[in-house]
Design a protein around this motif. Structure first.
Motif, PDB file in Angstrom:
ATOM      1  N   ALA A 130       0.829  -1.207   0.000  1.00 12.39           N
ATOM      2  CA  ALA A 130       0.000   0.000   0.000  1.00 12.39           C
ATOM      3  C   ALA A 130       0.866   1.260   0.000  1.00 12.39           C
ATOM      4  O   ALA A 130       0.590   2.217  -0.742  1.00 12.39           O
ATOM      5  CB  ALA A 130      -0.933  -0.007   1.205  1.00 12.39           C
ATOM      6  N   LYS A 131       1.930   1.256   0.800  1.00  5.84           N
ATOM      7  CA  LYS A 131       2.833   2.406   0.851  1.00  5.84           C
ATOM      8  C   LYS A 131       3.518   2.613  -0.493  1.00  5.84           C
ATOM      9  O   LYS A 131       3.668   3.745  -0.966  1.00  5.84           O
ATOM     10  CB  LYS A 131       3.882   2.218   1.944  1.00  5.84           C
ATOM     11  N   THR A 132       3.938   1.515  -1.103  1.00 11.93           N
ATOM     12  CA  THR A 132       4.621   1.597  -2.398  1.00 11.93           C
ATOM     13  C   THR A 132       3.680   2.128  -3.464  1.00 11.93           C
ATOM     14  O   THR A 132       4.060   2.981  -4.284  1.00 11.93           O
ATOM     15  CB  THR A 132       5.186   0.216  -2.794  1.00 11.93           C
ATOM     16  N   LYS A 133       2.432   1.650  -3.471  1.00 10.23           N
ATOM     17  CA  LYS A 133       1.449   2.144  -4.440  1.00 10.23           C
ATOM     18  C   LYS A 133       1.202   3.629  -4.248  1.00 10.23           C
ATOM     19  O   LYS A 133       1.060   4.376  -5.223  1.00 10.23           O
ATOM     20  CB  LYS A 133       0.140   1.362  -4.324  1.00 10.23           C
ATOM     21  N   ALA A 134       1.153   4.073  -3.006  1.00  6.28           N
ATOM     22  CA  ALA A 134       0.944   5.491  -2.724  1.00  6.28           C
ATOM     23  C   ALA A 134       2.119   6.318  -3.245  1.00  6.28           C
ATOM     24  O   ALA A 134       1.921   7.391  -3.836  1.00  6.28           O
ATOM     25  CB  ALA A 134       0.748   5.714  -1.230  1.00  6.28           C
ATOM     26  N   LYS A 135       3.333   5.831  -3.045  1.00  9.15           N
ATOM     27  CA  LYS A 135       4.520   6.532  -3.533  1.00  9.15           C
ATOM     28  C   LYS A 135       4.530   6.593  -5.056  1.00  9.15           C
ATOM     29  O   LYS A 135       4.861   7.620  -5.652  1.00  9.15           O
ATOM     30  CB  LYS A 135       5.807   5.843  -3.054  1.00  9.15           C
ATOM     31  N   ILE A 136       4.160   5.474  -5.680  1.00 10.61           N
ATOM     32  CA  ILE A 136       4.105   5.439  -7.146  1.00 10.61           C
ATOM     33  C   ILE A 136       3.111   6.476  -7.649  1.00 10.61           C
ATOM     34  O   ILE A 136       3.406   7.226  -8.591  1.00 10.61           O
ATOM     35  CB  ILE A 136       3.747   4.023  -7.646  1.00 10.61           C
ATOM     36  N   ALA A 137       1.939   6.538  -7.044  1.00 13.61           N
ATOM     37  CA  ALA A 137       0.926   7.517  -7.450  1.00 13.61           C
ATOM     38  C   ALA A 137       1.456   8.937  -7.271  1.00 13.61           C
ATOM     39  O   ALA A 137       1.252   9.806  -8.127  1.00 13.61           O
ATOM     40  CB  ALA A 137      -0.360   7.317  -6.658  1.00 13.61           C
ATOM     41  N   TYR A 150       4.635   9.901  -7.329  1.00 19.64           N
ATOM     42  CA  TYR A 150       5.655  10.150  -8.345  1.00 19.64           C
ATOM     43  C   TYR A 150       5.047  10.306  -9.736  1.00 19.64           C
ATOM     44  O   TYR A 150       5.532  11.095 -10.542  1.00 19.64           O
ATOM     45  CB  TYR A 150       6.720   9.053  -8.353  1.00 19.64           C
ATOM     46  N   GLN A 151       3.970   9.579 -10.016  1.00 17.03           N
ATOM     47  CA  GLN A 151       3.305   9.744 -11.305  1.00 17.03           C
ATOM     48  C   GLN A 151       2.723  11.147 -11.426  1.00 17.03           C
ATOM     49  O   GLN A 151       2.802  11.769 -12.488  1.00 17.03           O
ATOM     50  CB  GLN A 151       2.211   8.686 -11.494  1.00 17.03           C
ATOM     51  N   GLY A 152       2.169  11.653 -10.336  1.00 16.53           N
ATOM     52  CA  GLY A 152       1.663  13.017 -10.333  1.00 16.53           C
ATOM     53  C   GLY A 152       2.777  14.024 -10.553  1.00 16.53           C
ATOM     54  O   GLY A 152       2.637  14.975 -11.334  1.00 16.53           O
ATOM     55  N   LYS A 153       3.909  13.817  -9.878  1.00 10.90           N
ATOM     56  CA  LYS A 153       5.056  14.706 -10.060  1.00 10.90           C
ATOM     57  C   LYS A 153       5.560  14.644 -11.493  1.00 10.90           C
ATOM     58  O   LYS A 153       5.906  15.676 -12.085  1.00 10.90           O
ATOM     59  CB  LYS A 153       6.190  14.320  -9.106  1.00 10.90           C
ATOM     60  N   LEU A 154       5.599  13.440 -12.052  1.00  4.58           N
ATOM     61  CA  LEU A 154       6.061  13.275 -13.425  1.00  4.58           C
ATOM     62  C   LEU A 154       5.149  14.016 -14.398  1.00  4.58           C
ATOM     63  O   LEU A 154       5.629  14.725 -15.299  1.00  4.58           O
ATOM     64  CB  LEU A 154       6.133  11.793 -13.789  1.00  4.58           C
ATOM     65  N   ARG A 155       3.843  13.897 -14.220  1.00  2.00           N
ATOM     66  CA  ARG A 155       2.901  14.619 -15.092  1.00  2.00           C
ATOM     67  C   ARG A 155       3.129  16.123 -14.989  1.00  2.00           C
ATOM     68  O   ARG A 155       3.134  16.827 -16.007  1.00  2.00           O
ATOM     69  CB  ARG A 155       1.454  14.273 -14.726  1.00  2.00           C
ATOM     70  N   ASP A 156       3.316  16.618 -13.777  1.00  2.00           N
ATOM     71  CA  ASP A 156       3.561  18.048 -13.595  1.00  2.00           C
ATOM     72  C   ASP A 156       4.857  18.485 -14.286  1.00  2.00           C
ATOM     73  O   ASP A 156       4.893  19.523 -14.943  1.00  2.00           O
ATOM     74  CB  ASP A 156       3.625  18.407 -12.108  1.00  2.00           C
ATOM     75  N   LEU A 157       5.906  17.700 -14.135  1.00  7.07           N
ATOM     76  CA  LEU A 157       7.185  18.037 -14.760  1.00  7.07           C
ATOM     77  C   LEU A 157       7.084  17.995 -16.281  1.00  7.07           C
ATOM     78  O   LEU A 157       7.643  18.865 -16.967  1.00  7.07           O
ATOM     79  CB  LEU A 157       8.290  17.090 -14.275  1.00  7.07           C
ATOM     80  N   GLU A 158       6.379  17.017 -16.812  1.00  6.46           N
ATOM     81  CA  GLU A 158       6.196  16.946 -18.265  1.00  6.46           C
ATOM     82  C   GLU A 158       5.411  18.148 -18.765  1.00  6.46           C
ATOM     83  O   GLU A 158       5.732  18.712 -19.813  1.00  6.46           O
ATOM     84  CB  GLU A 158       5.509  15.637 -18.651  1.00  6.46           C
ATOM     85  N   ARG A 159       4.399  18.563 -18.013  1.00  5.60           N
ATOM     86  CA  ARG A 159       3.613  19.740 -18.377  1.00  5.60           C
ATOM     87  C   ARG A 159       4.497  20.992 -18.347  1.00  5.60           C
ATOM     88  O   ARG A 159       4.430  21.834 -19.251  1.00  5.60           O
ATOM     89  CB  ARG A 159       2.440  19.883 -17.403  1.00  5.60           C
ATOM     90  N   GLN A 160       5.337  21.109 -17.318  1.00  8.88           N
ATOM     91  CA  GLN A 160       6.245  22.252 -17.224  1.00  8.88           C
ATOM     92  C   GLN A 160       7.211  22.287 -18.404  1.00  8.88           C
ATOM     93  O   GLN A 160       7.481  23.352 -18.972  1.00  8.88           O
ATOM     94  CB  GLN A 160       7.052  22.179 -15.925  1.00  8.88           C
ATOM     95  N   LYS A 161       7.726  21.113 -18.774  1.00  8.23           N
ATOM     96  CA  LYS A 161       8.660  21.027 -19.898  1.00  8.23           C
ATOM     97  C   LYS A 161       7.989  21.499 -21.186  1.00  8.23           C
ATOM     98  O   LYS A 161       8.566  22.286 -21.946  1.00  8.23           O
ATOM     99  CB  LYS A 161       9.161  19.595 -20.062  1.00  8.23           C
ATOM    100  N   ILE A 162       6.777  21.058 -21.415  1.00  4.73           N
ATOM    101  CA  ILE A 162       6.046  21.466 -22.613  1.00  4.73           C
ATOM    102  C   ILE A 162       5.806  22.971 -22.602  1.00  4.73           C
ATOM    103  O   ILE A 162       5.990  23.651 -23.618  1.00  4.73           O
ATOM    104  CB  ILE A 162       4.726  20.682 -22.744  1.00  4.73           C
TER     105      ILE A 162
END
Length: 77
Positions: free
Chosen positions: A14-21, A23-35
């Motif tokens: 459960a903790k790992t899934k929460a961390k993955i979620a 990081y996925q949110g952070k990744l989406r934000d970073l990709e949006r910033q890059k664009i």
């Protein structure tokens, strides 16, 4: 004893899934910033070079073709 290990493992999952979620949110934000930054760079280029629409379209098409060629060459190796 085994039940405790199972519960601990479930908790870790459960903790790992929460961390993955997270990081996925952070990744989406970073990709949006890059664009956004790339778009700003493109706009600055357009304004700095004072392209007309046809010249700018030709530049973008040329870049797209170059990127496709590079990608094709990369896929061959």
């Amino acid at each position: 004893m085994t039940n405790q290990k199972i519960e601990k493992t479930k908790s870790d999952i459960a903790k790992t899934k929460a961390k993955i979620a997270e990081y996925q949110g952070k990744l989406r934000d970073l990709e949006r910033q890059k664009i956004d930054l790339e778009n700003l760079e493109i706009i600055a280029l357009y304004r700095r070079e004072k392209f007309n629409e046809d010249e700018f379209a030709a530049l973008l098409n040329s870049q797209r073709e170059t990127d496709e060629i590079k990608e094709a060459l990369d896929n061959e190796t």
